[in-house]
Design a protein around this motif. Sequence first.
Motif, PDB file in Angstrom:
ATOM      1  N   LEU A 130       0.921  -1.235   0.100  1.00  0.00           N
ATOM      2  CA  LEU A 130      -0.162   0.007   0.010  1.00  0.00           C
ATOM      3  C   LEU A 130       0.945   1.257  -0.076  1.00  0.00           C
ATOM      4  CD1 LEU A 130      -2.844  -1.037   2.593  1.00  0.00           C
ATOM      5  CD2 LEU A 130      -3.122  -0.824   0.284  1.00  0.00           C
ATOM      6  N   GLY A 131       2.240   1.124  -0.222  1.00  0.00           N
ATOM      7  CA  GLY A 131       3.045   2.208  -0.225  1.00  0.00           C
ATOM      8  C   GLY A 131       3.440   2.717   0.950  1.00  0.00           C
ATOM      9  N   VAL A 132       3.391   2.066   2.112  1.00  0.00           N
ATOM     10  CA  VAL A 132       3.916   2.538   3.569  1.00  0.00           C
ATOM     11  C   VAL A 132       5.566   1.957   3.860  1.00  0.00           C
ATOM     12  CG1 VAL A 132       3.209   2.273   5.821  1.00  0.00           C
ATOM     13  CG2 VAL A 132       1.440   2.541   4.176  1.00  0.00           C
ATOM     14  N   GLU A 133       6.176   2.964   4.299  1.00  0.00           N
ATOM     15  CA  GLU A 133       7.396   2.479   4.896  1.00  0.00           C
ATOM     16  C   GLU A 133       7.232   1.851   6.029  1.00  0.00           C
ATOM     17  OE1 GLU A 133      11.692   4.630   5.925  1.00  0.00           O
ATOM     18  OE2 GLU A 133      10.214   5.806   4.989  1.00  0.00           O
ATOM     19  N   VAL A 134       7.917   0.402   6.116  1.00  0.00           N
ATOM     20  CA  VAL A 134       8.060  -0.219   7.215  1.00  0.00           C
ATOM     21  C   VAL A 134       9.334  -1.200   7.441  1.00  0.00           C
ATOM     22  CG1 VAL A 134       6.850  -2.332   8.333  1.00  0.00           C
ATOM     23  CG2 VAL A 134       5.428  -0.980   6.750  1.00  0.00           C
ATOM     24  N   THR A 135       9.713  -1.264   8.653  1.00  0.00           N
ATOM     25  CA  THR A 135      10.919  -1.973   8.865  1.00  0.00           C
ATOM     26  C   THR A 135      10.585  -2.877  10.079  1.00  0.00           C
ATOM     27  OG1 THR A 135      11.599  -0.051  10.421  1.00  0.00           O
ATOM     28  CG2 THR A 135      12.678  -0.255   8.179  1.00  0.00           C
ATOM     29  N   THR A 136      11.228  -4.103  10.177  1.00  0.00           N
ATOM     30  CA  THR A 136      10.900  -5.046  10.991  1.00  0.00           C
ATOM     31  C   THR A 136      12.012  -5.645  11.787  1.00  0.00           C
ATOM     32  OG1 THR A 136      11.039  -6.856   9.475  1.00  0.00           O
ATOM     33  CG2 THR A 136       8.770  -5.901   9.968  1.00  0.00           C
ATOM     34  N   GLY A 137      12.053  -6.216  12.717  1.00  0.00           N
ATOM     35  CA  GLY A 137      13.215  -6.977  13.445  1.00  0.00           C
ATOM     36  C   GLY A 137      12.499  -8.251  13.970  1.00  0.00           C
ATOM     37  N   PRO A 138      13.596  -8.975  14.610  1.00  0.00           N
ATOM     38  CA  PRO A 138      13.096 -10.429  15.353  1.00  0.00           C
ATOM     39  C   PRO A 138      11.736 -10.213  16.018  1.00  0.00           C
ATOM     40  CG  PRO A 138      15.357 -10.002  15.635  1.00  0.00           C
ATOM     41  CD  PRO A 138      14.763  -8.655  15.038  1.00  0.00           C
TER      42      PRO A 138
END
Length: 414
Positions: free
Chosen positions: A338-346
């Motif tokens: 959807l064009g959203v900036e996302v970052t993830t970790g464990p």
Amino acid sequence: MAVVDIPGSKSITARALFLAAAADGVTTLKRPLRSDDTEGFAEGLTRLGYRVGRTPGAWHIDGCPQGPAVPEADVYCRDGATTARFLPTLAAAGHGTYRFDASPQMRRRPLLPLTRALRDLGVDVGHEETEGHHPLRIEAAGVEGGDVTLDAGQSSQYLTALLLLGPLTRKGLRITVTDLVSAPYVEITTAMMRAFGADVRRDGDTYVVAPGGYTATTYAIEPDASTASYFFAAAAVTGGEVTVPGLGGGALQGDLGFVDVLRRMGARVEIGADRTTVAGTGELRGLTVNMRDISDTMPTLAALAPFASGPVRIEDVANTRVKECDRLEACAENLRRLGVEVTTGPDWIEIQPGVPRAANGTEIKTYGDHRVVMSFAVTSLRTPGISFDDPGCVRKTFPDFHEAFAQLRRDIRR
């Protein structure tokens, strides 16, 4: 203001079905949830020889304190984690040979901490294909009880399953927990056990359960707080107002704590004795929040996060990676679509503010997970063009969700 009638809690219905089956006498459950998960649990009880009768608005279960009423059974647990984890524990208290299998989705979900604990208690449990996963077989001869150590860091359901077993053992149980996630769900379990006459207490990291069985009763199921989160989030993200009757200050479910997250973000929240109201104020602030204890509502927050004025960071939710799907990555993937900036970790996800766009229509990948569908239904309130590759998977907990959410959308527009 929209008043939304939320169906009964899945977690409470499953626990109540176990307790009713194990109790001495006939138990009546008022307003139980009727969904694929709970029907699968009831079907499993029937396969184990318990009688489950249905009348409008109630289920009636004939308890069998000595364990399953049949010496052999083959139980299919469908997609239900409570069915797949609680029913083998119930069967272990009986005498006979019981086999359990589940859907491919449920077969992938871990079970080993629970089966290790059962083996430590002398239960003959064998995994037929992959160690720590369904299918499994139990050669039941009752459970003596005693001391056992359990790691419930992946799922509190492991601890709930053992707690529910405790009064059915000959000596009771002392369960020492080395790690625990979603602790409020355990508090639901112990409160319900006491309502059925059990003696259970906590001493630090150890839970002590006395033998003595359960007593049949009449038990009312409160509305599902996890399901209510989508409707509360809808109010916060649109500026509308939603009231859910039956969920108030005395509710058992920790997931009602999601409204406190919405309050921190700027929504107005009122919790009464028997109802909760959330109203949007036109403001949604970013925040950092630990959701270890209410991780089933993580996707709900992730789905509304882009509309906040600042970043939303959700922490300590590693266990969401071993639910119906890897919910943390499923949320991240769909937000990026959807064009959203996302970052993830464990064990975390951080979502930047932005306007989600469903250019030419964007299909949400659900991975067959009901919570992914219901969460991104919230996003769709301000993002036209969203669709789902498997909208019907909501039947797991709320078969009429789409109709109820469509009515909410109309109420908010009015």
